[in-house]
Motif scaffolding. Structure first.
Motif, PDB file in Angstrom:
ATOM      1  N   SER A   1      29.903  -4.246   1.328  1.00  0.00           N
ATOM      2  CA  SER A   1      28.655  -4.924   0.990  1.00  0.00           C
ATOM      3  C   SER A   1      27.570  -3.879   0.823  1.00  0.00           C
ATOM      4  CB  SER A   1      28.274  -5.906   2.107  1.00  0.00           C
ATOM      5  OG  SER A   1      27.000  -6.453   1.867  1.00  0.00           O
ATOM      6  N   GLY A   2      26.942  -3.888  -0.348  1.00  0.00           N
ATOM      7  CA  GLY A   2      25.910  -2.912  -0.610  1.00  0.00           C
ATOM      8  C   GLY A   2      24.607  -3.279   0.070  1.00  0.00           C
ATOM      9  N   ARG A   3      23.810  -2.300   0.351  1.00  0.00           N
ATOM     10  CA  ARG A   3      22.570  -2.548   1.069  1.00  0.00           C
ATOM     11  C   ARG A   3      21.569  -3.343   0.248  1.00  0.00           C
ATOM     12  NH1 ARG A   3      21.983   0.662   5.875  1.00  0.00           N
ATOM     13  NH2 ARG A   3      24.081   0.614   6.678  1.00  0.00           N
ATOM     14  N   ALA A   4      21.756  -3.326  -1.049  1.00  0.00           N
ATOM     15  CA  ALA A   4      20.781  -3.969  -1.927  1.00  0.00           C
ATOM     16  C   ALA A   4      20.817  -5.482  -1.829  1.00  0.00           C
ATOM     17  CB  ALA A   4      21.021  -3.548  -3.370  1.00  0.00           C
ATOM     18  N   GLY A   5      21.827  -6.003  -1.219  1.00  0.00           N
ATOM     19  CA  GLY A   5      21.913  -7.451  -1.134  1.00  0.00           C
ATOM     20  C   GLY A   5      23.209  -7.862  -0.490  1.00  0.00           C
ATOM     21  N   ASN A   6      23.562  -9.121  -0.667  1.00  0.00           N
ATOM     22  CA  ASN A   6      24.758  -9.599   0.007  1.00  0.00           C
ATOM     23  C   ASN A   6      25.962  -9.718  -0.915  1.00  0.00           C
ATOM     24  OD1 ASN A   6      22.294 -11.160   1.571  1.00  0.00           O
ATOM     25  ND2 ASN A   6      23.873 -10.269   2.859  1.00  0.00           N
ATOM     26  N   LYS A   7      25.909  -9.053  -2.064  1.00  0.00           N
ATOM     27  CA  LYS A   7      27.063  -9.128  -2.954  1.00  0.00           C
ATOM     28  C   LYS A   7      28.181  -8.279  -2.369  1.00  0.00           C
ATOM     29  CE  LYS A   7      28.217  -8.652  -7.832  1.00  0.00           C
ATOM     30  NZ  LYS A   7      27.776  -8.180  -9.148  1.00  0.00           N
ATOM     31  N   PHE A   8      29.373  -8.839  -2.342  1.00  0.00           N
ATOM     32  CA  PHE A   8      30.530  -8.171  -1.786  1.00  0.00           C
ATOM     33  C   PHE A   8      31.438  -7.670  -2.903  1.00  0.00           C
ATOM     34  CE2 PHE A   8      31.503  -9.008   2.860  1.00  0.00           C
ATOM     35  CZ  PHE A   8      30.189  -9.182   3.202  1.00  0.00           C
ATOM     36  N   TYR A   9      32.155  -6.592  -2.620  1.00  0.00           N
ATOM     37  CA  TYR A   9      33.148  -6.050  -3.534  1.00  0.00           C
ATOM     38  C   TYR A   9      34.466  -5.996  -2.770  1.00  0.00           C
ATOM     39  CZ  TYR A   9      28.960  -4.753  -6.043  1.00  0.00           C
ATOM     40  OH  TYR A   9      27.746  -4.795  -6.690  1.00  0.00           O
TER      41      TYR A   9
END
Lengths: 112, 114
Positions: free
Chosen positions: A93-101
């Protein structure tokens, strides 16, 4: 960009064997890292997580250490059981938001 | 206990039908997500929503739309179902703040389009 690569399966082990499932990542900034497990016919459940470098996540005998120098988050368990048979997903999860990869998943089969 | 529920576990539809998949969470989460899961491809993000009436395209939005009229409910719509939309669909939610929070998943809906 952000991405996760994990080892292809299936992985087949005998009960009480040692398990390693490799996971490496590419990310901008400082992501959080997760392992999820999916049992047959079910949704994903969080297994463990680590939010900063050198953190170790652990749960139910599974462990993974956030290694920034090797951009890795390998999942390990010292002695697997038949009940651990499932699909395991590494995710960030990137710090920029809650989008997961998510990685593509690794199926684990444990034989008695 | 926190919960994400999906309206159906299994669904069979015909090509060309309009299909609604519903997802409800009881955790007061701001963010909700729809994924599809296919063998060898892992989870692919279709759409996500950061707030009521807000939506953003994920990686594979073609052929899908979404609706978020209430905070707890996020619907995925297949306007005209096709056989290549046969898949497992997973809904997830997470609170707004920070990247430390896990995503909570529903049990999934296995959709078959004939």
């Amino acid at each position: 960009g952000n991405s996760v690569t994990q080892m292809e399966g299936p992985v087949t082990l005998s009960e009480e064997a040692f398990l390693t499932i490799n996971c490496t990542y590419t990310a901008t900034g400082y992501p959080s890292l997760f392992w999820y497990v999916q049992y047959p016919g079910e949704g994903l459940q969080l297994l463990l997580k680590a939010t900063k470098a050198d953190d170790k996540g652990s749960n139910k005998g599974f462990e993974a250490t956030y290694r920034k120098e090797t951009t890795s988050f390998h999942l390990e368990k010292g002695s697997v059981q038949v009940s651990d048979s499932a699909v395991y997903f590494c995710a960030l999860s990137g710090r920029a938001g809650n989008k997961f990869y998510f990685g593509s998943g690794t199926k684990l089969n444990v034989k008695p | 206990d926190v919960k994400v529920t999906q309206s159906s576990r299994y669904l069979v539809k015909r090509t060309g039908e309009k299909v609604f998949l519903e997802c409800v969470q009881d955790m007061d989460h701001e963010n909700m997500f729809w994924y599809r899961q296919d063998p060898g491809l892992g989870l692919r993000l279709i759409y996500f929503s950061y707030d009521v009436k807000m939506k953003e395209k994920g990686d594979i939005p073609e052929g899908y739309s979404v609706s978020r009229e209430k905070k707890e409910r996020f619907s995925l719509i297949l306007e005209s179902a096709s056989t290549n939309q046969t898949s497992m669909y997973l809904c997830a939610s997470t609170p707004r703040q920070g990247a430390y929070n896990e995503q909570f998943f529903g049990p999934g809906t296995r959709l078959t389009v004939l």
